[in-house]
Design a protein around this motif. Structure first.
Motif, mmCIF file in Angstrom:
data_model
loop_
_atom_site.group_PDB
_atom_site.id
_atom_site.type_symbol
_atom_site.label_atom_id
_atom_site.label_comp_id
_atom_site.label_asym_id
_atom_site.label_seq_id
_atom_site.Cartn_x
_atom_site.Cartn_y
_atom_site.Cartn_z
ATOM 1 N N TYR A 45 0.644 -1.165 -0.088
ATOM 2 C CA TYR A 45 -0.010 -0.129 -0.066
ATOM 3 C C TYR A 45 0.828 1.142 0.102
ATOM 4 C CZ TYR A 45 0.850 -0.191 5.154
ATOM 5 O OH TYR A 45 1.207 -0.235 6.448
ATOM 6 N N ASN A 46 0.243 2.396 -0.375
ATOM 7 C CA ASN A 46 0.892 3.593 -0.217
ATOM 8 C C ASN A 46 -0.064 4.458 0.211
ATOM 9 O OD1 ASN A 46 -0.442 5.159 -2.452
ATOM 10 N ND2 ASN A 46 0.505 3.250 -3.479
ATOM 11 N N VAL A 47 0.271 5.649 0.944
ATOM 12 C CA VAL A 47 -0.434 6.682 1.738
ATOM 13 C C VAL A 47 -0.410 7.869 1.353
ATOM 14 C CG1 VAL A 47 -0.981 7.464 4.100
ATOM 15 C CG2 VAL A 47 -0.353 4.896 3.849
ATOM 16 N N ILE A 48 -1.575 8.600 1.036
ATOM 17 C CA ILE A 48 -1.364 10.022 0.940
ATOM 18 C C ILE A 48 -2.278 10.833 1.757
ATOM 19 C CG2 ILE A 48 -2.396 11.827 -0.934
ATOM 20 C CD1 ILE A 48 -2.241 9.602 -3.082
ATOM 21 N N SER A 49 -1.192 11.587 2.430
ATOM 22 C CA SER A 49 -2.038 12.463 3.647
ATOM 23 C C SER A 49 -2.284 13.932 3.092
ATOM 24 C CB SER A 49 -1.075 12.486 4.717
ATOM 25 O OG SER A 49 0.423 12.672 4.485
ATOM 26 N N MET A 50 -3.329 14.415 3.085
ATOM 27 C CA MET A 50 -3.585 15.451 2.457
ATOM 28 C C MET A 50 -3.960 16.624 3.821
ATOM 29 S SD MET A 50 -6.281 14.102 -0.243
ATOM 30 C CE MET A 50 -6.669 12.751 1.064
ATOM 31 N N ILE A 51 -3.297 17.812 3.614
ATOM 32 C CA ILE A 51 -3.302 18.682 4.688
ATOM 33 C C ILE A 51 -4.235 19.707 4.346
ATOM 34 C CG2 ILE A 51 -2.097 20.506 5.945
ATOM 35 C CD1 ILE A 51 0.481 18.890 5.326
ATOM 36 N N ARG A 52 -5.474 19.781 5.236
ATOM 37 C CA ARG A 52 -6.441 20.480 4.866
ATOM 38 C C ARG A 52 -6.918 21.402 5.936
ATOM 39 N NH1 ARG A 52 -10.335 16.062 1.972
ATOM 40 N NH2 ARG A 52 -9.119 15.665 -0.076
#
Length: 182
Positions: free
Chosen positions: A70-77
């Motif tokens: 898996y890979n993880v995208i962490s979006m800063i909102r």
């Protein structure tokens, strides 16, 4: 060829049949080790397999692993850190791009830690169409359990403090890069 801090890199995701799924035109590398590659996409162009293009709206810290499915995208909102996790083959850098095979299943995690598994129907459909083996299905299901366990226990990268630290590092590296060009 090894990636290093401050490199710009393409990110490419394929499907099991070898077709191109999605490409991020640029990622800014902020960590590259044998354990993972961490890259930031910030206002980056994304090209879909059907040719559609869109621009990412917020900075995202992306984690690619050579030994995890898996890979993880962490979006800063403004509302906090939102995570989008792709069940995918281990990621590799081949001198051209960070590459992996997307296996459809995704996990979306909200800032309060609640998660939901997405695209199970797509996983079943593509599994039948592209011939996912029983062994591959077992690996993906097993890795999904590992991923959910990491989410539940707030292990890296599911710790918002870690994400904000990476974002600060990104901003500092950009500042250094701009200063060195003047």
């Amino acid at each position: 060829m090894q990636l290093k801090e401050k490199d710009m890199v393409y990110i490419q995701s394929f499907k099991h049949d070898g077709s191109l799924h999605r490409t991020w035109i640029k990622g800014f590398v902020i960590e590259a080790s044998e354990q993972r590659i961490v890259a930031v996409t910030d206002r980056a162009w994304v090209v879909e397999s059907d040719g559609r293009k869109w621009l990412t709206r917020e900075p995202a810290i992306c984690f690619f692993y050579p030994d995890k499915w898996y890979n993880v995208i962490s979006m800063i909102r403004k509302s906090g850190i939102h995570y989008y996790c792709n069940l995918a083959s281990p990621s590799l850098y081949d001198g051209e791009a960070i590459k992996n095979i997307d296996y459809d299943l995704d996990v979306k995690v909200s800032p309060n830690g609640k998660w939901i598994i997405l695209d199970e129907d797509e996983y079943q459909e593509h599994g039948a169409k592209m011939g996912y083996s029983k062994e591959l299905d077992q690996v993906i299901r097993s890795q999904l359990r590992f991923l959910l366990n990491d989410i539940r226990h707030h292990r890296s990268p599911f710790d918002p403090d870690e994400i904000y630290q990476f974002y600060e590092k990104y901003q500092q590296l950009l500042k250094e890069l701009r200063a060195s060009r003047q």
